[in-house]
Design an enzyme around this catalytic site. Structure first.
Site, PDB file in Angstrom:
ATOM      1  CB  THR A   3      -0.916   0.058   1.241  1.00  4.51           C
ATOM      2  OG1 THR A   3      -0.111   0.101   2.416  1.00  4.51           O
ATOM      3  CG2 THR A   3      -1.866  -1.120   1.296  1.00  4.51           C
ATOM      4  CG  ASN A  49       1.744   3.370   4.427  1.00  8.10           C
ATOM      5  OD1 ASN A  49       0.664   2.801   4.497  1.00  8.10           O
ATOM      6  ND2 ASN A  49       2.890   2.735   4.515  1.00  8.10           N
ATOM      7  CD  GLU A  75      -2.042   2.156   5.781  1.00  3.74           C
ATOM      8  OE1 GLU A  75      -1.912   0.975   5.428  1.00  3.74           O
ATOM      9  OE2 GLU A  75      -1.798   2.554   6.924  1.00  3.74           O
TER      10      GLU A  75
END
Length: 104
Positions: free
Chosen positions: A4, A6, A56
């Site tokens: 992901t 962030n 995210e």
């Protein structure tokens, strides 16, 4: 795991304060690349005991480099499910894979 991006919470502070924690789907673009489907968690990610809300996103079918230094644009278009806690990392990953299937 499932990679992901962030995103810095400071960039979304006002939005995060009024957004319901949960999993959403939409579209994402890295730099000037193709627009792809994505799922994103908006919340505190209770499995990891985060204290602050974060955003995210995971970009579906993205095989590029990491996102450091890149411009990432996301558009959230729908809701998948509420944020939840999980008893194990495996069950968290299974839920994310289900979210990805939903977003496809």
């Amino acid at each position: 795991g499932i990679p992901t991006a962030n995103l810095p919470a400071s960039a979304y502070a006002e939005l995060l304060s009024s957004t319901t924690c949960g999993i959403y789907h939409g579209w994402a673009q890295v730099d000037d690349g193709p627009v792809r489907k994505m799922v994103t968690s908006v919340g505190r990610n209770p499995y990891y005991n985060n204290e602050h809300k974060t955003v995210e996103p995971h970009i579906l079918d993205y095989n590029g480099d990491d996102f450091y230094g890149a411009t990432l644009r996301i558009v959230i278009v729908g809701w998948i499910r509420p944020e939840a806690n999980f008893p194990s990392l495996e069950s968290l990953i299974a839920a994310i894979r289900g979210d990805m299937d939903c977003a496809r």
